[in-house]
Design a protein around this motif. Structure first.
Motif, PDB file in Angstrom:
ATOM      1  N   ALA A   1     -23.896  46.380 -73.097  1.00 20.59           N
ATOM      2  CA  ALA A   1     -24.795  45.892 -74.145  1.00 20.59           C
ATOM      3  C   ALA A   1     -24.514  44.419 -74.447  1.00 20.59           C
ATOM      4  CB  ALA A   1     -24.644  46.737 -75.408  1.00 20.59           C
ATOM      5  N   LYS A   2     -23.229  44.057 -74.471  1.00 19.58           N
ATOM      6  CA  LYS A   2     -22.878  42.650 -74.695  1.00 19.58           C
ATOM      7  C   LYS A   2     -23.383  41.776 -73.551  1.00 19.58           C
ATOM      8  CE  LYS A   2     -18.783  43.545 -77.553  1.00 19.58           C
ATOM      9  NZ  LYS A   2     -17.303  43.431 -77.653  1.00 19.58           N
ATOM     10  N   GLY A   3     -23.299  42.283 -72.345  1.00 16.65           N
ATOM     11  CA  GLY A   3     -23.813  41.540 -71.197  1.00 16.65           C
ATOM     12  C   GLY A   3     -25.312  41.357 -71.268  1.00 16.65           C
ATOM     13  N   TYR A   4     -26.018  42.403 -71.696  1.00 23.35           N
ATOM     14  CA  TYR A   4     -27.470  42.310 -71.848  1.00 23.35           C
ATOM     15  C   TYR A   4     -27.826  41.301 -72.930  1.00 23.35           C
ATOM     16  CZ  TYR A   4     -32.310  43.731 -72.728  1.00 23.35           C
ATOM     17  OH  TYR A   4     -33.665  43.734 -72.900  1.00 23.35           O
ATOM     18  N   ARG A   5     -27.094  41.347 -74.051  1.00 22.51           N
ATOM     19  CA  ARG A   5     -27.309  40.358 -75.127  1.00 22.51           C
ATOM     20  C   ARG A   5     -27.151  38.939 -74.582  1.00 22.51           C
ATOM     21  NH1 ARG A   5     -22.190  40.072 -78.505  1.00 22.51           N
ATOM     22  NH2 ARG A   5     -21.604  39.100 -76.516  1.00 22.51           N
ATOM     23  N   ASP A   6     -26.104  38.703 -73.807  1.00 17.40           N
ATOM     24  CA  ASP A   6     -25.844  37.361 -73.287  1.00 17.40           C
ATOM     25  C   ASP A   6     -26.939  36.904 -72.327  1.00 17.40           C
ATOM     26  OD1 ASP A   6     -23.544  37.373 -74.785  1.00 17.40           O
ATOM     27  OD2 ASP A   6     -22.209  37.844 -73.109  1.00 17.40           O
ATOM     28  N   SER A   7     -27.478  37.834 -71.537  1.00 16.38           N
ATOM     29  CA  SER A   7     -28.562  37.460 -70.617  1.00 16.38           C
ATOM     30  C   SER A   7     -29.824  37.091 -71.405  1.00 16.38           C
ATOM     31  CB  SER A   7     -28.847  38.601 -69.634  1.00 16.38           C
ATOM     32  OG  SER A   7     -29.446  39.713 -70.295  1.00 16.38           O
ATOM     33  N   LEU A   8     -30.074  37.778 -72.520  1.00 15.30           N
ATOM     34  CA  LEU A   8     -31.212  37.435 -73.371  1.00 15.30           C
ATOM     35  C   LEU A   8     -31.032  36.068 -74.018  1.00 15.30           C
ATOM     36  CD1 LEU A   8     -31.708  40.914 -75.074  1.00 15.30           C
ATOM     37  CD2 LEU A   8     -33.381  39.790 -73.583  1.00 15.30           C
ATOM     38  N   ILE A   9     -29.808  35.761 -74.411  1.00 12.23           N
ATOM     39  CA  ILE A   9     -29.509  34.455 -75.001  1.00 12.23           C
ATOM     40  C   ILE A   9     -29.780  33.342 -73.995  1.00 12.23           C
ATOM     41  CG2 ILE A   9     -27.612  32.984 -75.826  1.00 12.23           C
ATOM     42  CD1 ILE A   9     -28.649  34.970 -77.916  1.00 12.23           C
ATOM     43  N   GLU A  10     -29.364  33.538 -72.754  1.00 13.78           N
ATOM     44  CA  GLU A  10     -29.626  32.538 -71.714  1.00 13.78           C
ATOM     45  C   GLU A  10     -31.122  32.391 -71.460  1.00 13.78           C
ATOM     46  OE1 GLU A  10     -27.583  30.308 -70.235  1.00 13.78           O
ATOM     47  OE2 GLU A  10     -26.258  31.074 -71.812  1.00 13.78           O
ATOM     48  N   GLN A  11     -31.839  33.499 -71.484  1.00 16.75           N
ATOM     49  CA  GLN A  11     -33.293  33.456 -71.312  1.00 16.75           C
ATOM     50  C   GLN A  11     -33.937  32.650 -72.433  1.00 16.75           C
ATOM     51  OE1 GLN A  11     -35.046  37.312 -70.417  1.00 16.75           O
ATOM     52  NE2 GLN A  11     -36.947  36.744 -71.425  1.00 16.75           N
TER      53      GLN A  11
END
Length: 299
Positions: free
Chosen positions: A255-265
């Motif tokens: 979930a933290k990894g998914y959050r970080d990918s959304l932040i980069e997007q």
């Protein structure tokens, strides 16, 4: 974030001014509206609206009404979300929720009043053209209603205490509506008075959706990792209600990894917006810091 504090201070003044003309009677309704609106929220949505307005070189006196309206809709959603029939919470921003501080019936009416006041403020703001007022009302009503937040809330209620958790795609849809729709509205409302609005609308929508989902993923994470005092609301409520959450479906680290990918997007979308040469302020940097704050916050 010092820049966020400056935006927050402006928004508090906007909201206080908007509530000055509340009718004196019934006094308990007036008190409850002020209690549930002027309660030192993070004001992230209207801060994003003001920042985007700066990027698109919109005068601040044409942004205060949509900023107030957006935050009033958000406040109303929290008052109703805390009700016993919904999430049944006793704390909001470290204080008793509206139905605890007053009573359940008053809390329902407070939410109703905040919602209708939001649209009254937009409809009567003569600093904004009639065309743009109509567009703002359309954006906000779509984001807050059955095509947005309200639909997301109903899906959320439907997904509680079910035998099988909803799918990841269904969870994303839920939060694009419940959380993301109002965040996306912040970017659209902030820019819609610009002649460049239609050109940049897809970028603004992508930016809002990415931030909205990241915001919710982090909400799910801190419901596990934070505590009631830091959160200002009851910790562990999602697990207690057997809600579908991103950590529950993906695992905490994923979930933290998914959050970080959304932040980069979101950061990549931000780079596509125009430079605000007129104001001379580094508003892009503020929004980048705000996006990072969303991923790092603990309440």
């Amino acid at each position: 974030m010092e820049a966020l504090k400056l935006y927050q201070a402006k928004i508090e003044l906007f909201l206080d001014d908007a509530l000055q003309n509340l009718p004196a009677n019934p006094i308990n309704l007036q008190e409850a509206i002020r209690y549930s609106t002027l309660n030192q929220g993070k004001r992230i949505r209207p801060a994003m609206l003001l920042a985007i307005g700066e990027i698109f070189e919109i005068e601040e006196n044409k942004l205060s009404a949509p900023a107030c309206a957006l935050e009033l809709i958000h406040c109303y959603s929290l008052v109703h979300d805390d009700l016993p029939a919904m999430d049944d919470d006793n704390l909001r921003r470290g204080k008793p929720t509206c139905h605890i501080a007053f009573n359940e019936a008053t809390a329902i009416l407070v939410g109703d009043a905040q919602q209708t006041l939001a649209f009254e403020i937009l409809a009567t703001e003569n600093k904004i053209s009639a065309e743009h007022r109509i567009e703002m009302i359309q954006i906000l009503s779509k984001s807050a209603g059955v095509n947005g937040m309200v639909a997301g809330q109903q899906i959320d209620l439907n997904s509680e205490n079910t035998e099988a958790p909803i799918s990841l795609d269904e969870l994303k849809t839920l939060h694009r509506l419940k959380t993301g729709a109002l965040i996306k509205a912040a970017f659209l409302l902030g820019a819609c008075q610009s002649t460049k609005f239609e050109q940049y609308r897809p970028v603004l929508e992508n930016l809002g959706e990415s931030i909205g989902l990241a915001f919710q993923v982090q909400d799910d994470i801190i419901d596990i990792e934070s505590d009631t005092q830091t959160l200002g609301k009851t910790q562990g409520k999602d697990e207690a209600a057997n809600k579908s959450t991103f950590p529950k479906l993906l695992g905490l680290e994923a979930a933290k990894g998914y959050r970080d990918s959304l932040i980069e997007q979101a950061k990549n979308a931000l780079k596509s917006l125009p430079n605000n040469s007129k104001t001379g302020k580094n508003t892009h940097r503020f929004l980048e810091q705000l996006i990072e704050f969303i991923a790092q916050r603990n309440h």
